[in-house]
Scaffold this motif. Structure first.
Motif, PDB file in Angstrom:
ATOM      1  N   LEU A  85     -53.008  39.219 -15.716  1.00 35.65           N
ATOM      2  CA  LEU A  85     -51.735  40.234 -16.218  1.00 35.65           C
ATOM      3  C   LEU A  85     -51.825  40.100 -17.690  1.00 35.65           C
ATOM      4  CD1 LEU A  85     -49.162  41.538 -15.751  1.00 35.65           C
ATOM      5  CD2 LEU A  85     -48.039  39.375 -15.617  1.00 35.65           C
ATOM      6  N   ASP A  86     -52.063  38.949 -18.450  1.00 37.42           N
ATOM      7  CA  ASP A  86     -52.231  39.076 -19.911  1.00 37.42           C
ATOM      8  C   ASP A  86     -52.967  39.847 -20.346  1.00 37.42           C
ATOM      9  OD1 ASP A  86     -50.027  37.084 -19.875  1.00 37.42           O
ATOM     10  OD2 ASP A  86     -51.763  35.284 -20.416  1.00 37.42           O
ATOM     11  N   GLU A  87     -54.343  40.217 -19.732  1.00 33.23           N
ATOM     12  CA  GLU A  87     -55.382  40.894 -20.193  1.00 33.23           C
ATOM     13  C   GLU A  87     -54.999  42.289 -19.906  1.00 33.23           C
ATOM     14  OE1 GLU A  87     -58.955  42.541 -21.624  1.00 33.23           O
ATOM     15  OE2 GLU A  87     -57.654  40.848 -21.998  1.00 33.23           O
ATOM     16  N   ARG A  88     -54.269  42.616 -18.799  1.00 34.84           N
ATOM     17  CA  ARG A  88     -53.759  44.002 -18.511  1.00 34.84           C
ATOM     18  C   ARG A  88     -52.917  44.510 -19.554  1.00 34.84           C
ATOM     19  NH1 ARG A  88     -54.066  43.038 -11.856  1.00 34.84           N
ATOM     20  NH2 ARG A  88     -56.317  43.569 -11.629  1.00 34.84           N
ATOM     21  N   LYS A  89     -51.916  43.479 -19.668  1.00 37.24           N
ATOM     22  CA  LYS A  89     -50.776  43.955 -20.587  1.00 37.24           C
ATOM     23  C   LYS A  89     -51.313  44.280 -21.793  1.00 37.24           C
ATOM     24  CE  LYS A  89     -47.852  40.376 -20.036  1.00 37.24           C
ATOM     25  NZ  LYS A  89     -46.639  39.483 -20.043  1.00 37.24           N
ATOM     26  N   ARG A  90     -52.495  43.340 -22.405  1.00 37.20           N
ATOM     27  CA  ARG A  90     -52.843  43.672 -23.572  1.00 37.20           C
ATOM     28  C   ARG A  90     -53.477  45.200 -23.711  1.00 37.20           C
ATOM     29  NH1 ARG A  90     -57.308  44.126 -25.803  1.00 37.20           N
ATOM     30  NH2 ARG A  90     -58.651  43.614 -24.077  1.00 37.20           N
ATOM     31  N   ILE A  91     -54.350  45.235 -22.740  1.00 38.78           N
ATOM     32  CA  ILE A  91     -54.853  46.898 -22.626  1.00 38.78           C
ATOM     33  C   ILE A  91     -53.839  47.818 -22.654  1.00 38.78           C
ATOM     34  CG2 ILE A  91     -56.232  48.484 -21.393  1.00 38.78           C
ATOM     35  CD1 ILE A  91     -57.879  45.799 -20.412  1.00 38.78           C
ATOM     36  N   TYR A  92     -52.806  47.816 -21.838  1.00 41.16           N
ATOM     37  CA  TYR A  92     -51.789  48.603 -21.705  1.00 41.16           C
ATOM     38  C   TYR A  92     -50.888  48.715 -23.152  1.00 41.16           C
ATOM     39  CZ  TYR A  92     -47.760  51.276 -19.619  1.00 41.16           C
ATOM     40  OH  TYR A  92     -46.667  52.060 -19.296  1.00 41.16           O
ATOM     41  N   ASP A  93     -50.674  47.724 -23.743  1.00 46.18           N
ATOM     42  CA  ASP A  93     -49.923  47.805 -24.994  1.00 46.18           C
ATOM     43  C   ASP A  93     -50.778  48.327 -25.972  1.00 46.18           C
ATOM     44  OD1 ASP A  93     -48.028  46.506 -23.806  1.00 46.18           O
ATOM     45  OD2 ASP A  93     -48.584  44.196 -24.575  1.00 46.18           O
ATOM     46  N   SER A  94     -52.108  48.449 -25.916  1.00 47.82           N
ATOM     47  CA  SER A  94     -52.844  49.135 -26.979  1.00 47.82           C
ATOM     48  C   SER A  94     -52.905  50.633 -26.771  1.00 47.82           C
ATOM     49  CB  SER A  94     -54.380  48.340 -26.936  1.00 47.82           C
ATOM     50  OG  SER A  94     -55.022  49.232 -25.639  1.00 47.82           O
ATOM     51  N   LEU A  95     -52.045  51.204 -25.772  1.00 49.27           N
ATOM     52  CA  LEU A  95     -52.173  52.499 -25.651  1.00 49.27           C
ATOM     53  C   LEU A  95     -51.499  53.291 -26.879  1.00 49.27           C
ATOM     54  CD1 LEU A  95     -52.620  54.859 -23.660  1.00 49.27           C
ATOM     55  CD2 LEU A  95     -50.368  54.539 -22.559  1.00 49.27           C
ATOM     56  N   SER A  96     -50.619  52.779 -27.550  1.00 46.43           N
ATOM     57  CA  SER A  96     -49.596  53.336 -28.467  1.00 46.43           C
ATOM     58  C   SER A  96     -50.692  53.541 -29.729  1.00 46.43           C
ATOM     59  CB  SER A  96     -48.368  52.535 -29.064  1.00 46.43           C
ATOM     60  OG  SER A  96     -48.949  51.525 -29.505  1.00 46.43           O
ATOM     61  N   ILE A  97     -51.423  52.486 -30.067  1.00 47.98           N
ATOM     62  CA  ILE A  97     -52.525  52.531 -31.213  1.00 47.98           C
ATOM     63  C   ILE A  97     -53.530  53.953 -30.741  1.00 47.98           C
ATOM     64  CG2 ILE A  97     -54.295  51.334 -32.230  1.00 47.98           C
ATOM     65  CD1 ILE A  97     -52.793  48.980 -31.488  1.00 47.98           C
ATOM     66  N   PHE A  98     -53.883  53.915 -29.675  1.00 48.88           N
ATOM     67  CA  PHE A  98     -54.859  54.704 -29.266  1.00 48.88           C
ATOM     68  C   PHE A  98     -54.239  56.118 -29.082  1.00 48.88           C
ATOM     69  CE2 PHE A  98     -56.220  57.400 -25.433  1.00 48.88           C
ATOM     70  CZ  PHE A  98     -57.555  57.790 -25.965  1.00 48.88           C
ATOM     71  N   LEU A  99     -52.976  56.373 -28.802  1.00 49.85           N
ATOM     72  CA  LEU A  99     -52.456  57.871 -29.080  1.00 49.85           C
ATOM     73  C   LEU A  99     -52.419  58.143 -30.326  1.00 49.85           C
ATOM     74  CD1 LEU A  99     -49.553  57.402 -26.321  1.00 49.85           C
ATOM     75  CD2 LEU A  99     -51.602  58.760 -26.332  1.00 49.85           C
ATOM     76  N   THR A 100     -52.034  57.398 -31.444  1.00 52.26           N
ATOM     77  CA  THR A 100     -51.941  57.409 -32.669  1.00 52.26           C
ATOM     78  C   THR A 100     -53.311  58.238 -33.382  1.00 52.26           C
ATOM     79  OG1 THR A 100     -50.215  56.026 -33.118  1.00 52.26           O
ATOM     80  CG2 THR A 100     -51.596  56.491 -35.045  1.00 52.26           C
ATOM     81  N   LYS A 101     -54.499  57.265 -33.038  1.00 48.57           N
ATOM     82  CA  LYS A 101     -55.874  57.938 -33.329  1.00 48.57           C
ATOM     83  C   LYS A 101     -56.098  59.082 -32.858  1.00 48.57           C
ATOM     84  CE  LYS A 101     -57.602  53.089 -34.253  1.00 48.57           C
ATOM     85  NZ  LYS A 101     -58.525  52.079 -33.813  1.00 48.57           N
ATOM     86  N   VAL A 102     -55.704  59.404 -31.644  1.00 51.56           N
ATOM     87  CA  VAL A 102     -56.167  60.611 -30.913  1.00 51.56           C
ATOM     88  C   VAL A 102     -55.085  61.824 -31.738  1.00 51.56           C
ATOM     89  CG1 VAL A 102     -55.804  62.110 -29.013  1.00 51.56           C
ATOM     90  CG2 VAL A 102     -56.509  59.888 -28.559  1.00 51.56           C
ATOM     91  N   ALA A 103     -54.016  61.436 -31.993  1.00 52.21           N
ATOM     92  CA  ALA A 103     -53.100  62.510 -32.882  1.00 52.21           C
ATOM     93  C   ALA A 103     -53.786  63.062 -34.221  1.00 52.21           C
ATOM     94  CB  ALA A 103     -51.662  61.909 -32.742  1.00 52.21           C
ATOM     95  N   GLU A 104     -54.042  61.614 -34.920  1.00 51.95           N
ATOM     96  CA  GLU A 104     -54.830  61.812 -36.179  1.00 51.95           C
ATOM     97  C   GLU A 104     -55.986  62.832 -36.203  1.00 51.95           C
ATOM     98  OE1 GLU A 104     -55.383  57.985 -37.445  1.00 51.95           O
ATOM     99  OE2 GLU A 104     -53.548  57.711 -38.061  1.00 51.95           O
ATOM    100  N   ARG A 105     -56.832  62.538 -35.074  1.00 53.03           N
ATOM    101  CA  ARG A 105     -58.082  63.238 -34.815  1.00 53.03           C
ATOM    102  C   ARG A 105     -57.983  64.553 -34.620  1.00 53.03           C
ATOM    103  NH1 ARG A 105     -60.318  61.055 -30.253  1.00 53.03           N
ATOM    104  NH2 ARG A 105     -59.616  62.875 -29.062  1.00 53.03           N
TER     105      ARG A 105
END
Length: 198
Positions: A85-105
């Motif tokens: 669960l910790d690993e899955r939450k870590r990946i899920y929590d990184s979604l906002s950083i990913f969205l910011t990078k896509v928006a910048e691109r």
């Protein structure tokens, strides 16, 4: 009590309900102890001893992250309860950083006045969307194309939402990656909290 019955009770309401009923049950059993030795009363008294309540309370507190549960208005499991669960939450929590990078691109390839306010969001039901603040000149044009390749999806009072080829690609990626992850995080959270009952 109605909010609890509808599944919308807060963490504090559930905690208070549990505590109240545990105390009431304990007191009721205590009152019965002065009566003749009744087998069922003895069995309940043996099951509901003070030490068991301490253990149960400790298990609940070790599993439930009360502060995060209050902040997020849902039951949250503490870290280090379940490594998967910790690993899955870590990946899920990184979604906002990913969205910011896509928006910048995406912002690099559009006019500056649009790039300045551009955002990429994710709704599980709708997928990835590009959003910008809604301008007055766009309010009544359902067939608008403010940037070539962007397809209008819908608008709200304040924002307008689009898809482009990149968003479609992200949707396909999400289906393969995050949909199973979201379901798994939810399922693992339920498994972790249900172990309290055993």
């Amino acid at each position: 009590m109605a909010t609890l019955k509808n599944g919308k009770g807060s963490i504090n309401e559930w905690r208070a309900l549990f505590t109240y009923h545990a105390i009431m049950l304990r007191e009721a059993i205590g009152e019965l102890s002065s009566s003749a030795r009744i087998d069922i009363v003895e069995r309940v008294r043996n099951i509901l001893n003070r030490e068991d309540f301490k253990i149960l309370g400790s298990l609940i507190n070790e599993t439930i992250d009360w502060e995060a549960s209050l902040n997020e208005a849902r039951t949250c499991v503490r870290n280090n309860v379940d490594p998967q669960l910790d690993e899955r939450k870590r990946i899920y929590d990184s979604l906002s950083i990913f969205l910011t990078k896509v928006a910048e691109r995406i912002g690099e390839g559009v006019p500056p006045d649009i790039a300045h306010n551009l955002n990429v969001i994710y709704f599980p039901q709708l997928g990835y969307l590009i959003t910008v603040p809604l301008r007055n000149e766009w309010r009544n044009d359902a067939n608008m194309e403010i940037v070539p390749g962007w397809t209008f999806q819908f608008s709200t009072e304040e924002h307008i939402y689009f898809k482009n080829q990149d968003m479609q690609g992200q949707d396909d990626f999400q289906v393969r990656t995050f949909a199973p992850l979201t379901k798994a995080v939810s399922g693992t959270r339920q498994i972790s909290t249900s172990t309290l009952a055993t």
